[in-house]
Write a protein that holds these residues in place. Structure first.
Motif, PDB file in Angstrom:
ATOM      1  N   GLY A 174       8.442   8.005  -1.663  1.00 14.12           N
ATOM      2  CA  GLY A 174       7.646   9.190  -1.923  1.00 14.12           C
ATOM      3  C   GLY A 174       6.489   8.905  -2.862  1.00 14.12           C
ATOM      4  N   ARG A 175       6.752   8.133  -3.908  1.00 14.10           N
ATOM      5  CA  ARG A 175       5.707   7.786  -4.871  1.00 14.10           C
ATOM      6  C   ARG A 175       4.655   6.891  -4.227  1.00 14.10           C
ATOM      7  N   ILE A 176       5.105   5.959  -3.372  1.00 11.90           N
ATOM      8  CA  ILE A 176       4.181   5.053  -2.699  1.00 11.90           C
ATOM      9  C   ILE A 176       3.272   5.832  -1.748  1.00 11.90           C
ATOM     10  N   GLU A 177       3.862   6.732  -0.959  1.00 13.75           N
ATOM     11  CA  GLU A 177       3.059   7.511  -0.020  1.00 13.75           C
ATOM     12  C   GLU A 177       2.088   8.431  -0.754  1.00 13.75           C
ATOM     13  N   ALA A 178       2.506   8.962  -1.887  1.00 13.30           N
ATOM     14  CA  ALA A 178       1.619   9.823  -2.670  1.00 13.30           C
ATOM     15  C   ALA A 178       0.409   9.030  -3.157  1.00 13.30           C
ATOM     16  N   ARG A 179       0.655   7.789  -3.537  1.00 15.44           N
ATOM     17  CA  ARG A 179      -0.445   6.928  -3.998  1.00 15.44           C
ATOM     18  C   ARG A 179      -1.422   6.659  -2.853  1.00 15.44           C
ATOM     19  N   LEU A 180      -0.899   6.366  -1.680  1.00 19.79           N
ATOM     20  CA  LEU A 180      -1.752   6.098  -0.524  1.00 19.79           C
ATOM     21  C   LEU A 180      -2.493   7.354  -0.078  1.00 19.79           C
ATOM     22  N   ASP A 181      -1.807   8.496  -0.116  1.00 15.94           N
ATOM     23  CA  ASP A 181      -2.453   9.742   0.290  1.00 15.94           C
ATOM     24  C   ASP A 181      -3.572  10.128  -0.669  1.00 15.94           C
ATOM     25  N   HIS A 182      -3.436   9.737  -1.914  1.00 19.59           N
ATOM     26  CA  HIS A 182      -4.501   9.995  -2.885  1.00 19.59           C
ATOM     27  C   HIS A 182      -5.742   9.174  -2.546  1.00 19.59           C
ATOM     28  N   LEU A 183      -5.528   7.940  -2.079  1.00 15.45           N
ATOM     29  CA  LEU A 183      -6.650   7.065  -1.718  1.00 15.45           C
ATOM     30  C   LEU A 183      -7.224   7.413  -0.351  1.00 15.45           C
ATOM     31  N   ALA A 184      -6.357   7.862   0.562  1.00 19.08           N
ATOM     32  CA  ALA A 184      -6.790   8.168   1.932  1.00 19.08           C
ATOM     33  C   ALA A 184      -6.150   9.475   2.380  1.00 19.08           C
ATOM     34  N   PRO A 185      -6.661  10.601   1.901  1.00 17.89           N
ATOM     35  CA  PRO A 185      -6.056  11.905   2.214  1.00 17.89           C
ATOM     36  C   PRO A 185      -5.979  12.174   3.713  1.00 17.89           C
ATOM     37  N   GLY A 186      -4.786  12.551   4.172  1.00 13.61           N
ATOM     38  CA  GLY A 186      -4.605  12.945   5.562  1.00 13.61           C
ATOM     39  C   GLY A 186      -4.475  11.816   6.557  1.00 13.61           C
ATOM     40  N   ILE A 187      -4.602  10.571   6.116  1.00 10.88           N
ATOM     41  CA  ILE A 187      -4.483   9.444   7.048  1.00 10.88           C
ATOM     42  C   ILE A 187      -3.011   9.215   7.394  1.00 10.88           C
ATOM     43  N   PRO A 188      -2.665   9.102   8.688  1.00  4.20           N
ATOM     44  CA  PRO A 188      -1.261   8.896   9.076  1.00  4.20           C
ATOM     45  C   PRO A 188      -0.687   7.617   8.488  1.00  4.20           C
ATOM     46  N   ILE A 189       0.567   7.697   8.065  1.00  3.43           N
ATOM     47  CA  ILE A 189       1.274   6.544   7.510  1.00  3.43           C
ATOM     48  C   ILE A 189       2.509   6.282   8.354  1.00  3.43           C
ATOM     49  N   ILE A 190       2.645   5.049   8.828  1.00  2.00           N
ATOM     50  CA  ILE A 190       3.794   4.648   9.633  1.00  2.00           C
ATOM     51  C   ILE A 190       4.614   3.633   8.838  1.00  2.00           C
ATOM     52  N   HIS A 191       5.927   3.831   8.772  1.00  2.00           N
ATOM     53  CA  HIS A 191       6.800   2.889   8.080  1.00  2.00           C
ATOM     54  C   HIS A 191       7.162   1.735   9.016  1.00  2.00           C
ATOM     55  N   ALA A 192       7.279   0.546   8.463  1.00  2.00           N
ATOM     56  CA  ALA A 192       7.646  -0.607   9.290  1.00  2.00           C
ATOM     57  C   ALA A 192       8.331  -1.666   8.447  1.00  2.00           C
ATOM     58  N   THR A 193       9.127  -2.458   9.110  1.00  3.32           N
ATOM     59  CA  THR A 193       9.705  -3.671   8.541  1.00  3.32           C
ATOM     60  C   THR A 193       9.264  -4.830   9.412  1.00  3.32           C
ATOM     61  N   ASN A 194       8.886  -5.920   8.785  1.00  2.00           N
ATOM     62  CA  ASN A 194       8.409  -7.084   9.538  1.00  2.00           C
ATOM     63  C   ASN A 194       7.193  -6.731  10.397  1.00  2.00           C
ATOM     64  N   ALA A 195       6.400  -5.760   9.948  1.00  2.00           N
ATOM     65  CA  ALA A 195       5.154  -5.343  10.616  1.00  2.00           C
ATOM     66  C   ALA A 195       5.376  -4.979  12.080  1.00  2.00           C
ATOM     67  N   SER A 196       6.549  -4.449  12.388  1.00  2.00           N
ATOM     68  CA  SER A 196       6.873  -4.130  13.768  1.00  2.00           C
ATOM     69  C   SER A 196       6.598  -2.653  14.047  1.00  2.00           C
ATOM     70  N   VAL A 197       5.578  -2.421  14.879  1.00  2.00           N
ATOM     71  CA  VAL A 197       5.155  -1.072  15.237  1.00  2.00           C
ATOM     72  C   VAL A 197       4.945  -1.018  16.744  1.00  2.00           C
ATOM     73  N   SER A 198       5.318   0.082  17.365  1.00  2.00           N
ATOM     74  CA  SER A 198       5.110   0.210  18.798  1.00  2.00           C
ATOM     75  C   SER A 198       3.635   0.040  19.140  1.00  2.00           C
TER      76      SER A 198
END
Length: 304
Positions: A174-198
């Motif tokens: 939650g704290r990490i996403e809040a930090r990112l949302d402050h830098l890039a408001p409204g930009i979608p954030i996708i969680h991943a491990t090993n950079a694996s994204v569809s």
């Protein structure tokens, strides 16, 4: 004589992969290459990263070595911008790729790199293009190197991949996403491990897809599941109304042709950023008003 590899209706999708050093950019590109090989797609990669990708020639398969190009001696967002445009055009002539990926160095700015796709002659065949920034969750949690280049990269992203979430506690997310949302408001954030994204979240599917289906990731490494479906829009609606309707679907990506009150438009969206641009072609009637949207799946997806 007709071109055996004509430009698709909506152009060739392109992806700029950026992110701070060690965030997982190269791993993401390797996943995309493997996926392309499995699907029989021609994926061209231009790498500006410091150090080679180390891609096995077998991974490139039938694409051949000319589908992978390394640019050295500067950053593609500035010093090598002209060389990048020339390289992309040469790849189009020689490889006729189905998809294009540009992996920047850890200090390059994604949006400045993305601008090169809008330059001629590349703009004549490139379609949907977005800037994806891979973020190391552990780096943000530890508050390491979060000023300057990191801030500039995150703030100019179309989509953020929060990678290595397995290395931080869930109470930190939650704290990490809040930090990112402050830098890039409204930009979608996708969680991943090993950079694996569809890949279908990064490259929107073809417009002739008409069935709702799940969009899975790469095995046990993906922390989020996605689904894709078709949204039908009535002709003649005002652009603002169309944008509001698509935003209401909370889509990560959206794409399709629509007849608006101001004429035929190609709709391309990333998160809340929905663009309605003049269509570069006159699409078949059966594609009009059919918008493909990709969003997070409502089905539970366990973290492995």
């Amino acid at each position: 004589m007709s071109d055996p590899f004509p430009v698709p209706l909506t152009g060739i999708p392109a992806l700029v992969v950026s992110g701070f050093l060690g965030s997982g950019k190269t791993t993401l590109v390797q996943h995309l290459l493997k996926d392309a090989q499995q699907k029989g797609l021609r994926l061209a990669v231009v790498s500006n990263e410091f150090g080679a990708l180390g891609i096995d020639q077998a991974l490139l398969g039938a694409q051949g070595s000319n589908a992978y190009v390394e640019l050295e001696g500067g950053c593609v967002c500035c010093k090598l911008s002209d060389e990048l445009v020339n390289t992309l055009q040469q790849l189009w002539i020689e490889v006729r790729p189905d998809r294009i990926v540009v992996e920047t160095s850890g200090v390059a700015l994604p949006f400045d790199t993305l601008l090169n796709f809008w330059r001629e002659p590349v703009s004549n065949w490139v379609g949907d293009c977005i800037a994806v920034v891979v973020v190391n969750a552990e780096q943000v949690a530890d508050e390491r190197d979060l000023e300057g280049t990191f801030e500039q990269q995150v703030s100019s992203a179309d989509l953020l991949i929060l990678n290595k979430v397995d290395l931080v506690g869930t109470d930190h997310l939650g704290r990490i996403e809040a930090r990112l949302d402050h830098l890039a408001p409204g930009i979608p954030i996708i969680h991943a491990t090993n950079a694996s994204v569809s890949p279908e979240v990064l490259f929107t599917p073809d417009n002739d897809m008409n069935a709702k289906r799940n969009v899975d990731g790469h095995g046990p490494h993906t922390h989020e599941a996605f689904e894709s479906e078709e949204v039908q829009l009535e002709p003649g609606a005002h652009p603002d109304s169309i944008i509001s309707q698509i935003v209401s679907h909370k889509a990560l990506r959206a794409k399709g042709f629509v007849q608006t009150s101001q004429g035929l438009r190609l709709l391309q969206g990333v998160g809340t950023r929905i663009d309605l641009i003049e269509s570069p072609i006159d699409p078949p009637d059966h594609l009009l008003g059919r918008i493909i949207v990709i969003r997070r799946s409502h089905k539970p997806n366990s973290i492995h």
